[in-house]
Design an enzyme around this catalytic site. Structure first.
Site, PDB file in Angstrom:
ATOM      1  N   GLU A  13       0.830  -1.210   0.000  1.00  0.00           N
ATOM      2  CA  GLU A  13       0.000   0.000   0.000  1.00  0.00           C
ATOM      3  C   GLU A  13       0.865   1.261   0.000  1.00  0.00           C
ATOM      4  O   GLU A  13       0.650   2.184  -0.800  1.00  0.00           O
ATOM      5  CB  GLU A  13      -0.892   0.022   1.246  1.00  0.00           C
ATOM      6  CG  GLU A  13      -1.908  -1.078   1.337  1.00  0.00           C
ATOM      7  CD  GLU A  13      -2.537  -1.065   2.709  1.00  0.00           C
ATOM      8  OE1 GLU A  13      -3.579  -0.404   2.862  1.00  0.00           O
ATOM      9  OE2 GLU A  13      -1.997  -1.713   3.627  1.00  0.00           O
ATOM     10  N   GLY A  79     -11.769  -8.230   6.222  1.00  0.00           N
ATOM     11  CA  GLY A  79     -12.692  -9.311   5.918  1.00  0.00           C
ATOM     12  C   GLY A  79     -14.130  -8.843   6.099  1.00  0.00           C
ATOM     13  O   GLY A  79     -14.463  -8.179   7.073  1.00  0.00           O
ATOM     14  N   ILE A 156      -9.397 -13.291  11.386  1.00  0.00           N
ATOM     15  CA  ILE A 156     -10.668 -14.011  11.510  1.00  0.00           C
ATOM     16  C   ILE A 156     -10.895 -14.869  10.276  1.00  0.00           C
ATOM     17  O   ILE A 156     -10.993 -14.360   9.158  1.00  0.00           O
ATOM     18  CB  ILE A 156     -11.841 -13.031  11.695  1.00  0.00           C
ATOM     19  CG1 ILE A 156     -11.573 -12.101  12.878  1.00  0.00           C
ATOM     20  CG2 ILE A 156     -13.147 -13.802  11.877  1.00  0.00           C
ATOM     21  CD1 ILE A 156     -11.364 -12.792  14.198  1.00  0.00           C
ATOM     22  N   MET A 176      -7.205  -5.666  11.797  1.00  0.00           N
ATOM     23  CA  MET A 176      -6.308  -5.770  12.943  1.00  0.00           C
ATOM     24  C   MET A 176      -5.687  -4.453  13.417  1.00  0.00           C
ATOM     25  O   MET A 176      -4.838  -4.469  14.309  1.00  0.00           O
ATOM     26  CB  MET A 176      -5.183  -6.768  12.617  1.00  0.00           C
ATOM     27  CG  MET A 176      -5.689  -8.159  12.302  1.00  0.00           C
ATOM     28  SD  MET A 176      -4.388  -9.339  11.840  1.00  0.00           S
ATOM     29  CE  MET A 176      -3.556  -9.565  13.413  1.00  0.00           C
ATOM     30  N   GLU A 177      -6.098  -3.313  12.849  1.00  0.00           N
ATOM     31  CA  GLU A 177      -5.456  -2.054  13.228  1.00  0.00           C
ATOM     32  C   GLU A 177      -6.396  -0.880  13.487  1.00  0.00           C
ATOM     33  O   GLU A 177      -6.103  -0.007  14.309  1.00  0.00           O
ATOM     34  CB  GLU A 177      -4.459  -1.608  12.132  1.00  0.00           C
ATOM     35  CG  GLU A 177      -3.244  -2.477  11.970  1.00  0.00           C
ATOM     36  CD  GLU A 177      -3.488  -3.682  11.087  1.00  0.00           C
ATOM     37  OE1 GLU A 177      -2.839  -4.709  11.309  1.00  0.00           O
ATOM     38  OE2 GLU A 177      -4.343  -3.585  10.175  1.00  0.00           O
ATOM     39  N   ASP A 200     -11.519 -10.560   1.566  1.00  0.00           N
ATOM     40  CA  ASP A 200     -12.021 -11.908   1.812  1.00  0.00           C
ATOM     41  C   ASP A 200     -13.321 -11.822   2.584  1.00  0.00           C
ATOM     42  O   ASP A 200     -13.717 -10.740   3.020  1.00  0.00           O
ATOM     43  CB  ASP A 200     -10.990 -12.760   2.571  1.00  0.00           C
ATOM     44  CG  ASP A 200     -10.711 -12.218   3.970  1.00  0.00           C
ATOM     45  OD1 ASP A 200     -11.514 -12.509   4.870  1.00  0.00           O
ATOM     46  OD2 ASP A 200      -9.698 -11.517   4.152  1.00  0.00           O
TER      47      ASP A 200
END
Length: 236
Positions: A13, A79, A156, A176-177, A200
């Protein structure tokens, strides 16, 4: 806005965003590499936070303290927790919570941070509305969704966990952030927005979907951030 902080979770990114920067200056601090310059005419600082909430919070605080950014955008992938959100779509945060915060033994609901006035950190409404408009322009082939982003130090990949996240928190995506950055921004009085491209479905198909769609997800978020920076630079 004087200076925008842009936090990415992955090298890919940040590398794509750096390609669009001008007059970039590099600063190493707290084991992080910050790129300060202009993106589409807007003063910015771009940095990769690393994975997880602690890395993300450290990164956000450095942007505020060291570089005096007065707004933070966190890009990345997530996700989906909603069947209507397809792989490749964009999610813009209304707010963010930590799904792995658990002080239930002391009588708090799961997700509640003890001794804070809120545990759901609200994103900036102006940034979200502008980002939605820009996304329709630069990524017309995908849909834009708004809702609660859930964060935890877990990838997850199980349907049962996904169903629990939806029922317990009403989240629409998980990563996660974001919530750590949101809390840091909130504590400092700095507006923020979390931008997530869906890579996903946050279920048992994750191992199959993730490698195939990561590149597309990054392309969409980079298009959006560059378009958003251009619009912000034109603001009076």
């Amino acid at each position: 806005m004087k200076k925008l902080g842009i936090i990415g979770a992955m090298d890919e990114e940040v590398a794509r965003l750096k390609e669009n920067m001008k007059n970039a200056r590099v600063t190493e601090r707290a084991s992080l590499t910050f790129y300060e310059g202009e993106l589409m005419g807007l003063p910015v600082v771009i940095v990769r936070s690393g994975i997880g909430k602690v890395n993300a919070a450290i990164c956000a605080q450095q942007l505020i303290d060291r570089f005096e950014t007065d707004c933070i955008i966190n890009t990345g992938i997530a996700g989906s927790l909603n069947a209507k959100i397809n792989i490749g779509d964009i999610v813009l945060s209304t707010d963010a919570m930590q799904h792995d915060m658990d002080a239930t033994v002391f009588g708090y609901d799961v997700g509640i941070i003890p001794r804070m006035d809120t545990s759901a950190f609200a994103a900036d409404e102006f940034l979200r509305a502008l980002a939605a408009s820009v996304c329709h322009e630069v990524n017309p082939e995908i849909a834009v969704h708004t809702g609660r982003v859930l964060s935890g130090d877990q990838f997850i990949a199980a349907k049962e966990k996904k169903e629990w996240l939806v029922s317990a928190f009403s989240g629409i995506c998980t990563e996660m952030e974001g919530a750590a950055i949101a809390q840091t921004a909130y504590n400092n009085g700095v507006p923020f927005l979390i931008i997530r491209a869906i890579s996903d479905k946050a279920d048992d198909s994750a191992s199959e979907d993730y490698p195939a769609f990561e590149a597309k997800a990054i392309r969409h978020t980079v298009n959006l951030v560059c378009g958003l920076a251009k619009k912000l630079a034109a603001q009076p």
